[in-house]
Design a protein around this motif. Structure first.
Motif, PDB file in Angstrom:
ATOM      1  N   ARG A 192      -0.706  -8.484  -3.337  1.00  0.00           N
ATOM      2  CA  ARG A 192      -0.875  -9.547  -2.518  1.00  0.00           C
ATOM      3  C   ARG A 192      -2.021 -10.002  -2.163  1.00  0.00           C
ATOM      4  O   ARG A 192      -2.567 -11.066  -2.805  1.00  0.00           O
ATOM      5  CB  ARG A 192      -0.289  -9.614  -0.985  1.00  0.00           C
ATOM      6  N   SER A 193      -2.957  -8.754  -2.307  1.00  0.00           N
ATOM      7  CA  SER A 193      -4.311  -9.100  -2.366  1.00  0.00           C
ATOM      8  C   SER A 193      -5.080  -9.350  -3.691  1.00  0.00           C
ATOM      9  O   SER A 193      -6.138 -10.714  -3.761  1.00  0.00           O
ATOM     10  CB  SER A 193      -5.187  -7.242  -2.095  1.00  0.00           C
ATOM     11  N   ILE A 194      -4.603  -9.895  -4.558  1.00  0.00           N
ATOM     12  CA  ILE A 194      -4.953 -10.529  -5.737  1.00  0.00           C
ATOM     13  C   ILE A 194      -3.883 -11.581  -5.549  1.00  0.00           C
ATOM     14  O   ILE A 194      -3.390 -12.064  -7.001  1.00  0.00           O
ATOM     15  CB  ILE A 194      -4.598  -9.758  -6.859  1.00  0.00           C
ATOM     16  N   ASP A 195      -3.554 -11.747  -4.777  1.00  0.00           N
ATOM     17  CA  ASP A 195      -2.736 -12.955  -4.738  1.00  0.00           C
ATOM     18  C   ASP A 195      -1.000 -13.247  -5.779  1.00  0.00           C
ATOM     19  O   ASP A 195      -0.776 -14.316  -6.185  1.00  0.00           O
ATOM     20  CB  ASP A 195      -3.482 -13.888  -5.628  1.00  0.00           C
ATOM     21  N   ILE A 196      -0.460 -11.946  -5.589  1.00  0.00           N
ATOM     22  CA  ILE A 196       1.016 -12.235  -6.265  1.00  0.00           C
ATOM     23  C   ILE A 196       1.458 -11.843  -5.227  1.00  0.00           C
ATOM     24  O   ILE A 196       1.970 -10.729  -4.368  1.00  0.00           O
ATOM     25  CB  ILE A 196       0.630 -11.141  -7.968  1.00  0.00           C
ATOM     26  N   PRO A 197       2.835 -12.683  -4.912  1.00  0.00           N
ATOM     27  CA  PRO A 197       3.858 -12.707  -4.183  1.00  0.00           C
ATOM     28  C   PRO A 197       4.780 -11.431  -4.401  1.00  0.00           C
ATOM     29  O   PRO A 197       4.883 -11.213  -5.215  1.00  0.00           O
ATOM     30  CB  PRO A 197       4.533 -14.039  -3.760  1.00  0.00           C
ATOM     31  N   THR A 198       4.826 -10.410  -2.601  1.00  0.00           N
ATOM     32  CA  THR A 198       6.099  -9.259  -2.935  1.00  0.00           C
ATOM     33  C   THR A 198       5.901  -9.366  -0.981  1.00  0.00           C
ATOM     34  O   THR A 198       5.835 -10.129  -0.463  1.00  0.00           O
ATOM     35  CB  THR A 198       4.798  -8.172  -3.263  1.00  0.00           C
ATOM     36  N   ARG A 199       7.500  -8.599  -0.872  1.00  0.00           N
ATOM     37  CA  ARG A 199       7.963  -8.317  -0.032  1.00  0.00           C
ATOM     38  C   ARG A 199       8.381  -7.227  -0.505  1.00  0.00           C
ATOM     39  O   ARG A 199       9.209  -5.911  -1.424  1.00  0.00           O
ATOM     40  CB  ARG A 199       9.162  -9.235   0.223  1.00  0.00           C
ATOM     41  N   TRP A 200       8.672  -6.666   1.057  1.00  0.00           N
ATOM     42  CA  TRP A 200       8.660  -5.100   1.015  1.00  0.00           C
ATOM     43  C   TRP A 200      10.428  -4.590   1.409  1.00  0.00           C
ATOM     44  O   TRP A 200      10.708  -5.029   2.325  1.00  0.00           O
ATOM     45  CB  TRP A 200       8.649  -4.611   2.595  1.00  0.00           C
ATOM     46  N   VAL A 201      11.791  -3.546   0.709  1.00  0.00           N
ATOM     47  CA  VAL A 201      12.669  -4.089   0.042  1.00  0.00           C
ATOM     48  C   VAL A 201      13.058  -2.650   0.976  1.00  0.00           C
ATOM     49  O   VAL A 201      12.848  -1.276   0.527  1.00  0.00           O
ATOM     50  CB  VAL A 201      13.399  -4.328  -1.061  1.00  0.00           C
ATOM     51  N   LYS A 202      14.066  -2.128   1.899  1.00  0.00           N
ATOM     52  CA  LYS A 202      15.017  -0.978   2.272  1.00  0.00           C
ATOM     53  C   LYS A 202      16.278  -0.707   2.066  1.00  0.00           C
ATOM     54  O   LYS A 202      16.903  -1.218   2.050  1.00  0.00           O
ATOM     55  CB  LYS A 202      14.213  -1.320   3.496  1.00  0.00           C
ATOM     56  N   GLY A 203      16.651   0.204   1.550  1.00  0.00           N
ATOM     57  CA  GLY A 203      18.189   0.111   1.902  1.00  0.00           C
ATOM     58  C   GLY A 203      18.797   2.002   1.067  1.00  0.00           C
ATOM     59  O   GLY A 203      18.000   2.795   1.495  1.00  0.00           O
ATOM     60  N   PHE A 204      19.375   2.375   0.155  1.00  0.00           N
ATOM     61  CA  PHE A 204      19.165   3.336  -0.148  1.00  0.00           C
ATOM     62  C   PHE A 204      18.933   3.572  -1.565  1.00  0.00           C
ATOM     63  O   PHE A 204      19.169   2.384  -2.409  1.00  0.00           O
ATOM     64  CB  PHE A 204      21.147   4.175   0.107  1.00  0.00           C
ATOM     65  N   ALA A 205      18.528   4.916  -2.545  1.00  0.00           N
ATOM     66  CA  ALA A 205      18.715   4.921  -3.753  1.00  0.00           C
ATOM     67  C   ALA A 205      19.818   5.416  -4.570  1.00  0.00           C
ATOM     68  O   ALA A 205      21.052   4.965  -3.076  1.00  0.00           O
ATOM     69  CB  ALA A 205      17.685   6.311  -3.835  1.00  0.00           C
ATOM     70  N   ARG A 220      23.758   9.866   1.145  1.00  0.00           N
ATOM     71  CA  ARG A 220      22.988  10.732   2.339  1.00  0.00           C
ATOM     72  C   ARG A 220      21.501  10.348   2.065  1.00  0.00           C
ATOM     73  O   ARG A 220      21.212   9.369   1.911  1.00  0.00           O
ATOM     74  CB  ARG A 220      23.008  12.070   1.526  1.00  0.00           C
ATOM     75  N   ASN A 221      21.093  10.857   3.868  1.00  0.00           N
ATOM     76  CA  ASN A 221      20.650  10.110   4.807  1.00  0.00           C
ATOM     77  C   ASN A 221      19.076  10.676   3.965  1.00  0.00           C
ATOM     78  O   ASN A 221      18.115   9.273   3.913  1.00  0.00           O
ATOM     79  CB  ASN A 221      20.479  11.351   5.735  1.00  0.00           C
ATOM     80  N   LYS A 222      18.625  11.496   3.054  1.00  0.00           N
ATOM     81  CA  LYS A 222      17.449  11.331   2.492  1.00  0.00           C
ATOM     82  C   LYS A 222      18.280  10.437   0.957  1.00  0.00           C
ATOM     83  O   LYS A 222      16.049  10.509   1.176  1.00  0.00           O
ATOM     84  CB  LYS A 222      18.223  13.146   1.616  1.00  0.00           C
ATOM     85  N   ASP A 223      18.978   9.690   0.862  1.00  0.00           N
ATOM     86  CA  ASP A 223      18.732   8.446   0.103  1.00  0.00           C
ATOM     87  C   ASP A 223      18.160   7.581   0.682  1.00  0.00           C
ATOM     88  O   ASP A 223      17.755   6.653  -0.568  1.00  0.00           O
ATOM     89  CB  ASP A 223      19.416   8.048  -0.820  1.00  0.00           C
ATOM     90  N   ALA A 224      17.677   7.417   1.803  1.00  0.00           N
ATOM     91  CA  ALA A 224      17.091   6.061   2.625  1.00  0.00           C
ATOM     92  C   ALA A 224      16.083   5.839   1.367  1.00  0.00           C
ATOM     93  O   ALA A 224      14.731   6.835   1.181  1.00  0.00           O
ATOM     94  CB  ALA A 224      16.651   6.689   3.746  1.00  0.00           C
ATOM     95  N   HIS A 225      15.338   4.344   1.398  1.00  0.00           N
ATOM     96  CA  HIS A 225      14.334   4.711   0.522  1.00  0.00           C
ATOM     97  C   HIS A 225      14.045   2.778   0.917  1.00  0.00           C
ATOM     98  O   HIS A 225      14.881   1.567   1.081  1.00  0.00           O
ATOM     99  CB  HIS A 225      14.545   4.786  -1.146  1.00  0.00           C
ATOM    100  N   SER A 226      12.595   2.899   0.270  1.00  0.00           N
ATOM    101  CA  SER A 226      11.682   1.852   0.160  1.00  0.00           C
ATOM    102  C   SER A 226      11.477   0.733  -0.934  1.00  0.00           C
ATOM    103  O   SER A 226      11.189   2.248  -1.846  1.00  0.00           O
ATOM    104  CB  SER A 226      10.745   1.139   1.348  1.00  0.00           C
ATOM    105  N   TRP A 227      11.050  -0.107  -1.940  1.00  0.00           N
ATOM    106  CA  TRP A 227      10.534  -0.016  -3.132  1.00  0.00           C
ATOM    107  C   TRP A 227       9.732  -1.409  -2.934  1.00  0.00           C
ATOM    108  O   TRP A 227      10.281  -2.129  -1.475  1.00  0.00           O
ATOM    109  CB  TRP A 227      11.653  -0.339  -4.045  1.00  0.00           C
ATOM    110  N   VAL A 228       9.984  -1.961  -3.484  1.00  0.00           N
ATOM    111  CA  VAL A 228       8.927  -3.824  -3.902  1.00  0.00           C
ATOM    112  C   VAL A 228       9.947  -4.479  -4.334  1.00  0.00           C
ATOM    113  O   VAL A 228      10.133  -4.764  -5.677  1.00  0.00           O
ATOM    114  CB  VAL A 228       7.209  -3.398  -4.250  1.00  0.00           C
ATOM    115  N   GLU A 229      10.220  -5.741  -4.176  1.00  0.00           N
ATOM    116  CA  GLU A 229      10.233  -6.553  -4.705  1.00  0.00           C
ATOM    117  C   GLU A 229       9.214  -8.049  -4.877  1.00  0.00           C
ATOM    118  O   GLU A 229       8.107  -8.277  -4.391  1.00  0.00           O
ATOM    119  CB  GLU A 229      11.254  -8.168  -3.994  1.00  0.00           C
ATOM    120  N   VAL A 230       9.110  -8.751  -6.557  1.00  0.00           N
ATOM    121  CA  VAL A 230       7.583  -9.584  -6.428  1.00  0.00           C
ATOM    122  C   VAL A 230       8.767 -10.616  -7.261  1.00  0.00           C
ATOM    123  O   VAL A 230       9.013 -10.751  -8.020  1.00  0.00           O
ATOM    124  CB  VAL A 230       7.540  -8.709  -7.717  1.00  0.00           C
TER     125      VAL A 230
END
Length: 620
Positions: free
Chosen positions: A512-525, A543-553
């Motif tokens: 985002r700081s270099i003007d590329i739109p992104t958002r934060w995504v959450k779910g499970f691996a 399982r709970n340990k598979d809870a995860h977050s990643w990025v969408e561009v």
């Protein structure tokens, strides 16, 4: 029989103080439940206190209290004339229809009208009893103690700031006890002289004591608590966490403050049977606050029959796709009111319980499950008939089937996508807090200085976070930022260690700081593959340990593409490397960061940690 009585001034003061204490019981409802308005409940409290003060016979107050409840129900839930009988018939019909649900304690299936009516009746009965004990029997101490305990429990175990309520209750409660005691004295003792002056002198001492006590408590310096957070202690087994409250890994909806250590948790969440391994997407968030993520502007769509609804091109378009079918069966102790799906959702079917409805967040592509449908009595359609909408109560599905499509992302397409972002995308997904330190943007510019297109910049920052060796995946020894310090700045320049929330948030903010739109995504691996069914589908245990977050561009004309910033995770998203160019293709190099050729990872603790922690992490 005398119908009316004339309460003294002291009795009215006692009633007012009791009303203020009852208000402290009701205030948390708006923050902790879906209660929209408090004034009907405050109105009931005021009416009950007034009636019990001026009418000496309680049985005479009952019909008046019932009329008040009916008036408030009509005012808040019906839009027809109060002098007609239609709303009374509707009220009676809904209450009769909900009687079986009440016996089965299936509160979620009951209509809002019945729930409000029952709550108003219960509140009226309780207030009448409290008024009798506190104002007539002068037994107020137990109510003061109970109110303080109630607020302390909410403040400790739920997301409610009860500090102010505890102080206010202390003031109201001790004044109530003082006034109640004085009222008793004036009734049973013979007072010589001016009664008003005697009453004033009697109240001066407790008022001064309360004022001095509260003033000292408010202004005196305070030391931070020396005991661990009780929630983390009981649920996370915190045993002297050195840098922050320990918690267990898992999916939740509160991302307002990220960071801190956590314990891995192998508890099974669901079993997914699918023909394609993929991330299980739950939700996304767009507003970065400097300490976590929240949702900005929202746009919802009500879906009363999800099985007949189809979604299309909600996340991406213009890519080759693979059809994905998946069945999710929730067999663990944790269930969620969110539908998790692979890739891009097309259809949800065969869900249990079958009465589910859905509120679809169109901006974040999240499906929130509700407990059936209810009539919206204050919202009418063009034919002036009551409209129907999803219940306000959440519902957790035991199982459901998903039809979706996984993208096969064309590298040529995203490379040539350009930078003609829609105005609404730039306004929403380039947001950053003004307090973000400039060195974050400077780092992003340095990393991407040799990249020509947004896609190359995305890959450069992704590779920097995953492969530069500067940042380490760590879950237990994870420091938290100081008060006022930016979460991303702390990870990138101070701590150098963290888990998926740190990596994914940093990638989103750097882009985002270099003007590329992104958002934060959450779910499970994807989870762990434990076998195959007869059709060759993979059986995945998540399982709970598979809870995860990643990025969408965001890429113009194509939409949102997921990327993986966390070094210990491998993204299941397929890329089609179809770039056609006359120049020889070379892998995107790691950026030359000049004076940081040798990784400097802060205080040197990471080198020590790596010696004893060489196992790749899963989960967050």
């Amino acid at each position: 029989m005398r119908v009316w009585k004339r309460p003294s001034l002291l009795e009215w003061v006692s009633a007012l103080l009791l009303f203020l204490m009852i208000r402290e019981w009701l205030l948390p409802l708006q923050e902790l439940t879906d209660t929209g308005m408090l004034w009907p409940f405050l109105g009931i409290a005021a009416i009950v206190l007034i009636l019990d003060q001026i009418i000496p016979y309680r049985w005479l107050t009952l019909p008046i209290k019932l009329v008040v409840i009916l008036f408030l129900l009509h005012t808040t839930l019906f839009d027809t004339s109060i002098f007609g009988t239609q709303w009374l018939k509707e009220l009676a019909a809904q209450m009769l229809r909900d009687i079986p649900h009440a016996f089965q304690q299936d509160w979620g299936a009951m209509s809002p009208v019945t729930r409000n009516a029952l709550f108003d009746l219960l509140l009226t009965v309780l207030l009448s009893m409290i008024t009798y004990l506190v104002l007539e029997q002068r037994q107020g101490l137990w109510f003061v103690v109970l109110t303080e305990l109630y607020l302390a429990v909410l403040d400790t175990f739920l997301p409610y700031e009860g500090d102010g309520g505890i102080i206010r209750t202390l003031i109201y409660g001790f004044l109530l006890l003082a006034v109640s005691h004085l009222t008793t004295m004036t009734k049973h003792a013979t007072l010589a002289g001016n009664r008003s002056w005697i009453a004033l002198r009697t109240l001066i001492a407790p008022i001064l004591i309360i004022a001095v006590s509260v003033g000292i408590a408010y202004s005196a310096p305070k030391k931070d608590a020396s005991w661990p957070d009780p929630i983390a202690y009981f649920t996370g087994q915190n045993q002297g966490a050195p840098v922050g409250a320990m918690k267990k890994v898992g999916y939740d909806n509160n991302d307002e403050r990220l960071g801190g250590p956590f314990l891995q948790d192998d508890t099974l969440v669901f079993v997914g049977i699918t023909n394609e391994e993929s991330y299980w997407r739950g939700d996304s968030k767009d507003l970065y606050t400097g300490v976590g993520w929240e949702k900005g502007i929202r746009e919802y769509e009500s879906i009363l029959d999800p099985s007949k609804y189809e979604w299309k091109d909600q996340l991406f378009t213009g890519f080759e796709t693979k059809k994905v079918k998946a069945t999710l069966q929730f067999k663990g102790p944790q269930q969620f009111a969110t539908v998790f799906y692979p890739g891009q959702l097309n259809k949800v079917s065969n869900y249990r319980p079958p009465n589910a409805t859905v509120v679809y967040d169109k901006m974040n592509q999240q499906l929130e499950v509700r407990a059936g449908a209810v009539k919206l009595l204050q919202t009418t359609n063009h034919s002036n008939q009551p409209a129907t909408g999803p219940n306000t109560l959440l519902l957790k599905l035991n199982q459901y089937e998903i039809e979706a499509e996984a993208p096969i992302v064309s590298e040529k397409a995203v490379t040539e996508a350009g930078t003609e972002y829609p105005k609404e995308i730039k306004e929403r997904y380039l947001q950053l807090p003004p307090s973000l330190p400039p060195r974050v943007k400077e780092l992003a510019q340095n990393i991407t200085k040799d990249a020509k297109t947004p896609y190359e910049k995305v890959r450069a920052i992704e590779n920097y976070l995953r492969s530069s060796g500067k940042y380490k995946y760590e879950t237990k020894d994870v420091p938290v930022p100081k008060e006022g310090q930016d979460f991303v700045d702390h990870f990138l320049f101070d701590s150098y260690r963290g888990y998926c929330d740190h990596f994914s948030t940093s990638m989103a903010v750097l882009l985002r700081s270099i003007d590329i739109p992104t958002r934060w995504v959450k779910g499970f691996a994807p989870g762990e593959r434990v076998g195959q069914d007869e059709q060759g589908n993979q059986i995945m245990e998540v399982r709970n340990k598979d809870a995860h977050s990643w990025v969408e561009v965001y890429f113009p004309n194509h939409g949102w593409v997921p990327f993986e910033a966390t070094s210990t995770f491998m993204s299941p998203v397929r890329f089609k490397y179809d770039l056609q160019t006359s120049e020889p293709q070379v892998p995107l190099p790691l950026p030359d960061l000049g004076n940081v050729a040798a990784p400097d990872r802060g205080d040197g603790r990471l080198d020590d940690l790596e010696e004893g922690d060489s196992v790749s992490g899963r989960g967050r």
